[in-house]
Write an enzyme that holds these catalytic residues in place. Sequence first.
Site, PDB file in Angstrom:
ATOM      1  N   ASN A 119       0.846  -1.197   0.000  1.00 10.94           N
ATOM      2  CA  ASN A 119       0.000   0.000   0.000  1.00 10.94           C
ATOM      3  C   ASN A 119       0.879   1.244   0.000  1.00 10.94           C
ATOM      4  OD1 ASN A 119       0.472   0.866   2.860  1.00 10.94           O
ATOM      5  ND2 ASN A 119      -0.395  -1.160   3.252  1.00 10.94           N
ATOM      6  N   ASP A 165      -4.634  -6.114   5.454  1.00 12.87           N
ATOM      7  CA  ASP A 165      -5.708  -6.871   6.103  1.00 12.87           C
ATOM      8  C   ASP A 165      -5.803  -8.287   5.544  1.00 12.87           C
ATOM      9  OD1 ASP A 165      -6.479  -4.871   7.833  1.00 12.87           O
ATOM     10  OD2 ASP A 165      -7.820  -3.936   6.379  1.00 12.87           O
ATOM     11  N   ASP A 215      -4.772  -9.424  13.363  1.00 12.14           N
ATOM     12  CA  ASP A 215      -4.857  -8.004  13.715  1.00 12.14           C
ATOM     13  C   ASP A 215      -3.987  -7.746  14.950  1.00 12.14           C
ATOM     14  OD1 ASP A 215      -5.671  -5.453  14.678  1.00 12.14           O
ATOM     15  OD2 ASP A 215      -7.461  -5.620  13.429  1.00 12.14           O
ATOM     16  N   ILE A 216      -2.906  -7.026  14.733  1.00 11.77           N
ATOM     17  CA  ILE A 216      -1.936  -6.805  15.824  1.00 11.77           C
ATOM     18  C   ILE A 216      -2.565  -5.934  16.923  1.00 11.77           C
ATOM     19  CG2 ILE A 216       0.414  -6.046  16.386  1.00 11.77           C
ATOM     20  CD1 ILE A 216       0.938  -6.137  13.282  1.00 11.77           C
ATOM     21  N   LYS A 267     -13.897   1.224  16.001  1.00 13.28           N
ATOM     22  CA  LYS A 267     -12.584   0.565  15.989  1.00 13.28           C
ATOM     23  C   LYS A 267     -11.921   0.660  17.371  1.00 13.28           C
ATOM     24  CE  LYS A 267     -11.213   0.699  11.566  1.00 13.28           C
ATOM     25  NZ  LYS A 267     -10.664   1.338  10.382  1.00 13.28           N
ATOM     26  N   LYS A 289     -11.370  -2.878  19.224  1.00 11.23           N
ATOM     27  CA  LYS A 289      -9.968  -3.302  19.351  1.00 11.23           C
ATOM     28  C   LYS A 289      -9.402  -2.998  20.746  1.00 11.23           C
ATOM     29  CE  LYS A 289      -8.936  -2.928  14.409  1.00 11.23           C
ATOM     30  NZ  LYS A 289      -7.835  -2.993  13.457  1.00 11.23           N
TER      31      LYS A 289
HETATM   32  N1  CTP Z   1      -3.936  -2.985  12.387  1.00 10.62           N
HETATM   33  C1  CTP Z   1      -3.132  -3.964  12.938  1.00 10.62           C
HETATM   34  N2  CTP Z   1      -3.057  -5.197  12.369  1.00 10.62           N
HETATM   35  C2  CTP Z   1      -3.761  -5.487  11.263  1.00 10.62           C
HETATM   36  C3  CTP Z   1      -4.585  -4.489  10.693  1.00 10.62           C
HETATM   37  C4  CTP Z   1      -4.635  -3.257  11.270  1.00 10.62           C
HETATM   38  O1  CTP Z   1      -2.487  -3.704  13.953  1.00 10.62           O
HETATM   39  N3  CTP Z   1      -3.656  -6.680  10.737  1.00 10.62           N
HETATM   40  C5  CTP Z   1      -4.027  -1.680  13.058  1.00 10.62           C
HETATM   41  C6  CTP Z   1      -3.447  -0.525  12.292  1.00 10.62           C
HETATM   42  O2  CTP Z   1      -2.079  -0.343  12.571  1.00 10.62           O
HETATM   43  C7  CTP Z   1      -4.290   0.629  12.822  1.00 10.62           C
HETATM   44  C8  CTP Z   1      -5.641   0.009  13.092  1.00 10.62           C
HETATM   45  O3  CTP Z   1      -5.383  -1.397  13.206  1.00 10.62           O
HETATM   46  O4  CTP Z   1      -3.796   1.109  14.053  1.00 10.62           O
HETATM   47  C9  CTP Z   1      -6.688   0.276  12.056  1.00 10.62           C
HETATM   48  O5  CTP Z   1      -6.432  -0.366  10.898  1.00 10.62           O
HETATM   49  P1  CTP Z   1      -7.491  -0.397   9.680  1.00 10.62           P
HETATM   50  O6  CTP Z   1      -6.851  -1.222   8.629  1.00 10.62           O
HETATM   51  O7  CTP Z   1      -7.892   0.979   9.321  1.00 10.62           O
HETATM   52  O8  CTP Z   1      -8.735  -1.031  10.334  1.00 10.62           O
HETATM   53  P2  CTP Z   1      -9.359  -2.428  10.215  1.00 10.62           P
HETATM   54  O9  CTP Z   1      -9.597  -2.896  11.590  1.00 10.62           O
HETATM   55  O10 CTP Z   1      -8.541  -3.293   9.338  1.00 10.62           O
HETATM   56  O11 CTP Z   1     -10.769  -2.118   9.602  1.00 10.62           O
HETATM   57  P3  CTP Z   1     -11.229  -1.771   8.112  1.00 10.62           P
HETATM   58  O12 CTP Z   1     -10.072  -2.081   7.195  1.00 10.62           O
HETATM   59  O13 CTP Z   1     -12.380  -2.665   7.934  1.00 10.62           O
HETATM   60  O14 CTP Z   1     -11.567  -0.327   8.150  1.00 10.62           O
END
Ligand code: CTP
Length: 404
Positions: free
Chosen positions: A210, A280, A307-308, A339, A343
């Site tokens: 990305n 993701d 998801d970390i 979120k 989370k």
């Molecule tokens: N994040 C993470 N690990 C992942 C995906 C996301 O730690 N595998 C963390 C990102 O670093 C950020 C937050 O989650 O702090 C939000 O990430 P985002 O991709 O915007 O949210 P998602 O939960 O993936 O939701 P969506 O893509 O459906 O908006």
Amino acid sequence: MAETGKHIVLGITGGIAAYKSLTLIRLFKSHGYEVRVTATRHALEFVTPLTIETLSQNKLYSELFDPTEHRDVQHISMADWADCVVVAPATANIIGKYAHGIADDALSTLLLAAPKPIFIAPAMNDRMFAEPTVQHNIELLRQKGCHIIDPQSGFLACGTTGTGRMEEPENIFTIVHQHLQTPQLLSGKKVMITAGPTYEPIDPVRFIGNHSSGLMGFSLAEAAAEAGADVTLVTGPTQLATRHPRITRVDVTTAQQMFDQCMAIAEQQDIMIMSAAVADFTPEQTAPEKIKKTSDHLDLHLVKTKDILATIGQQKRPDQFLVGFALETENEKANALKKLHTKNADLIVLNSLRTEGAGFRTQTNKVLMITRDEQTFESELKDKKEIARDIIHLVFNLTQTQSH
Ligand code: CTP
């Protein structure tokens, strides 16, 4: 001239980079610092007392037993006077002496008496720098709490190219200046920050990535380190470099690697800031060989990454503070809040792609920070470094006022 009123003791030891210390004296003086110099005998083979005294506007201190100085015990009074000691260049010799408590000249004696922040800028031949004893001594100095300003790679006076070239005086000045100007709000705290994109491999030459440049995460790491924290920066692939001596950088490529590195150290952290744009989804399988275009279609089967942020949110202790980032294109605030709660973060930083000048690959950003009790703090559109300082400040305030 900026009036800092702060006092710097500059230690110069015997390496060719000593000539650059003269620029360092000028930089400190032109920003309003008082500078007193102590130089070893070998340093004075490279730079003269007259130049040092003219630039620093102070008497040089180079002899431990100077018959003309009867009034006080110089190495003690100078250590007391200093707000900070900078040794630049620092030879293998002074590093070894200080690491092992040897005091046989003015500078090495002063160092043992100096309780202040001490910055060491090594400069030597690349093989000397890589030598295990020298590396071990540098590690001992780090453990004593010294700030090591790592040498850079480049052309060395001995005619070779390698790592050992003293960091440029302008960068040494910036590191020291920022340290002395910034309140050490996070002193003694451990902070983990994720940054950059992740690359999910499709085959040996292709990946899903990305547009994240990593700049927001790197700025946060700098801001936290400037505020006194010990920072671990877990970063995906970026072009950016880290400068601050208190940042430990861990490079990763994939979401799984970022997850593994973060989970390995999460327990020891006080504050965790997840600013990485983690993929993701990742290809279920990586093709072992380059995929050939033998058909008109290519189906990639993607599976969810771990998801970390959410995993740490589930496991964190009440004394740990967790910050998430959200990048939304619609229903921004509502989605960010969702979120934050799902989370289990303590603070969420919302980036809007709608604001011009904010988001990916820009120097500037505009964010809305939302706390668990839905207090909001909105920033102006400004440099990511300044936004980073605002976030660090808010995190500090929240850790003071909330029951973490
Ligand atoms: N994040 C993470 N690990 C992942 C995906 C996301 O730690 N595998 C963390 C990102 O670093 C950020 C937050 O989650 O702090 C939000 O990430 P985002 O991709 O915007 O949210 P998602 O939960 O993936 O939701 P969506 O893509 O459906 O908006």
